[in-house]
Design a protein around this motif. Sequence first.
Motif, PDB file in Angstrom:
ATOM      1  N   TYR A   1       0.812  -1.214   0.000  1.00  0.00           N
ATOM      2  CA  TYR A   1       0.000   0.000   0.000  1.00  0.00           C
ATOM      3  C   TYR A   1       0.847   1.267   0.000  1.00  0.00           C
ATOM      4  O   TYR A   1       0.320   2.356   0.020  1.00  0.00           O
TER       5      TYR A   1
ATOM      6  N   THR B   1      -8.378   8.417  -3.570  1.00  0.00           N
ATOM      7  CA  THR B   1      -6.969   8.221  -3.237  1.00  0.00           C
ATOM      8  C   THR B   1      -6.204   8.015  -4.543  1.00  0.00           C
ATOM      9  O   THR B   1      -6.806   7.773  -5.597  1.00  0.00           O
TER      10      THR B   1
ATOM     11  N   ARG C   1      -4.433   5.523  -5.415  1.00  0.00           N
ATOM     12  CA  ARG C   1      -4.671   4.147  -5.873  1.00  0.00           C
ATOM     13  C   ARG C   1      -6.012   4.041  -6.599  1.00  0.00           C
ATOM     14  O   ARG C   1      -6.110   3.465  -7.681  1.00  0.00           O
ATOM     15  N   GLU C   2      -7.066   4.579  -5.995  1.00  0.00           N
ATOM     16  CA  GLU C   2      -8.394   4.541  -6.613  1.00  0.00           C
ATOM     17  C   GLU C   2      -8.412   5.307  -7.920  1.00  0.00           C
ATOM     18  O   GLU C   2      -8.977   4.853  -8.923  1.00  0.00           O
TER      19      GLU C   2
ATOM     20  N   MET D   1      -6.547   3.324 -10.740  1.00  0.00           N
ATOM     21  CA  MET D   1      -7.304   2.179 -11.245  1.00  0.00           C
ATOM     22  C   MET D   1      -8.547   2.618 -12.017  1.00  0.00           C
ATOM     23  O   MET D   1      -8.868   2.044 -13.061  1.00  0.00           O
TER      24      MET D   1
ATOM     25  N   THR E   1      -8.996  -7.178  -6.128  1.00  0.00           N
ATOM     26  CA  THR E   1      -8.582  -5.903  -5.532  1.00  0.00           C
ATOM     27  C   THR E   1      -8.921  -4.759  -6.474  1.00  0.00           C
ATOM     28  O   THR E   1      -9.420  -3.713  -6.047  1.00  0.00           O
ATOM     29  N   VAL E   2      -8.677  -4.965  -7.758  1.00  0.00           N
ATOM     30  CA  VAL E   2      -8.987  -3.937  -8.754  1.00  0.00           C
ATOM     31  C   VAL E   2     -10.489  -3.688  -8.790  1.00  0.00           C
ATOM     32  O   VAL E   2     -10.948  -2.544  -8.764  1.00  0.00           O
TER      33      VAL E   2
ATOM     34  N   THR F   1     -12.789  -4.252  -6.475  1.00  0.00           N
ATOM     35  CA  THR F   1     -13.235  -3.615  -5.243  1.00  0.00           C
ATOM     36  C   THR F   1     -12.845  -2.146  -5.200  1.00  0.00           C
ATOM     37  O   THR F   1     -13.644  -1.293  -4.823  1.00  0.00           O
ATOM     38  N   THR F   2     -11.633  -1.843  -5.601  1.00  0.00           N
ATOM     39  CA  THR F   2     -11.136  -0.472  -5.571  1.00  0.00           C
ATOM     40  C   THR F   2     -11.930   0.412  -6.530  1.00  0.00           C
ATOM     41  O   THR F   2     -12.317   1.533  -6.180  1.00  0.00           O
TER      42      THR F   2
ATOM     43  N   ARG G   1     -15.404   0.960  -5.121  1.00  0.00           N
ATOM     44  CA  ARG G   1     -15.338   1.923  -4.022  1.00  0.00           C
ATOM     45  C   ARG G   1     -15.209   3.351  -4.552  1.00  0.00           C
ATOM     46  O   ARG G   1     -15.858   4.275  -4.061  1.00  0.00           O
ATOM     47  N   ALA G   2     -14.384   3.533  -5.572  1.00  0.00           N
ATOM     48  CA  ALA G   2     -14.189   4.862  -6.156  1.00  0.00           C
ATOM     49  C   ALA G   2     -15.489   5.378  -6.776  1.00  0.00           C
ATOM     50  O   ALA G   2     -15.872   6.543  -6.576  1.00  0.00           O
TER      51      ALA G   2
END
Length: 168
Positions: A72, A114, A116-117, A120, A144-145, A147-148, A151-152
Amino acid sequence: MEDLLFEYKRTLKQTKKWYKQLETDEAALSAEELKDKKIIRTIITDLEYVTEWLEKGRQPGIRRAIDRRDAYQRMLIKDPRIIETYSQAMMFEPSGNITEEDRIRIREALALLTDREKEMLLLHKAECFSYERIAALLNVKKSTVQTTIKRALLKIQKQQEEKKQSPA
């Protein structure tokens, strides 16, 4: 490398067959057969260990390996051209459909996310990369991709709903 992995798997399969032949009642086995059974079990364990190492590319059993510790914290943007392309696309109106208001809304939405979000989401929506390709690029799992990105999108949707409810 694949040939080596294939050979280890084939040897593992053969060794397991030998072990199954000795899986009769231990009382019926001679001392020599018990010794053989123990040796074969050790060989199977070693073969499984090497096979896992070759498949994963790192030592099996280590949960906090160096490649996992900074998952992370590492810089996610592998190619700065991706962000540069996106920022240029926001300034360029290809068909004249993007208004200044739309640009502001996009910037506000991206400001919530974020790094990261954001990365992606941009790779998926702007660059049209699949989840699998993004996962391979960023060295993470496909889930993970997914979910991220989900979430975004939820963050952006929530922000837009709040804006609709509170007229300013």
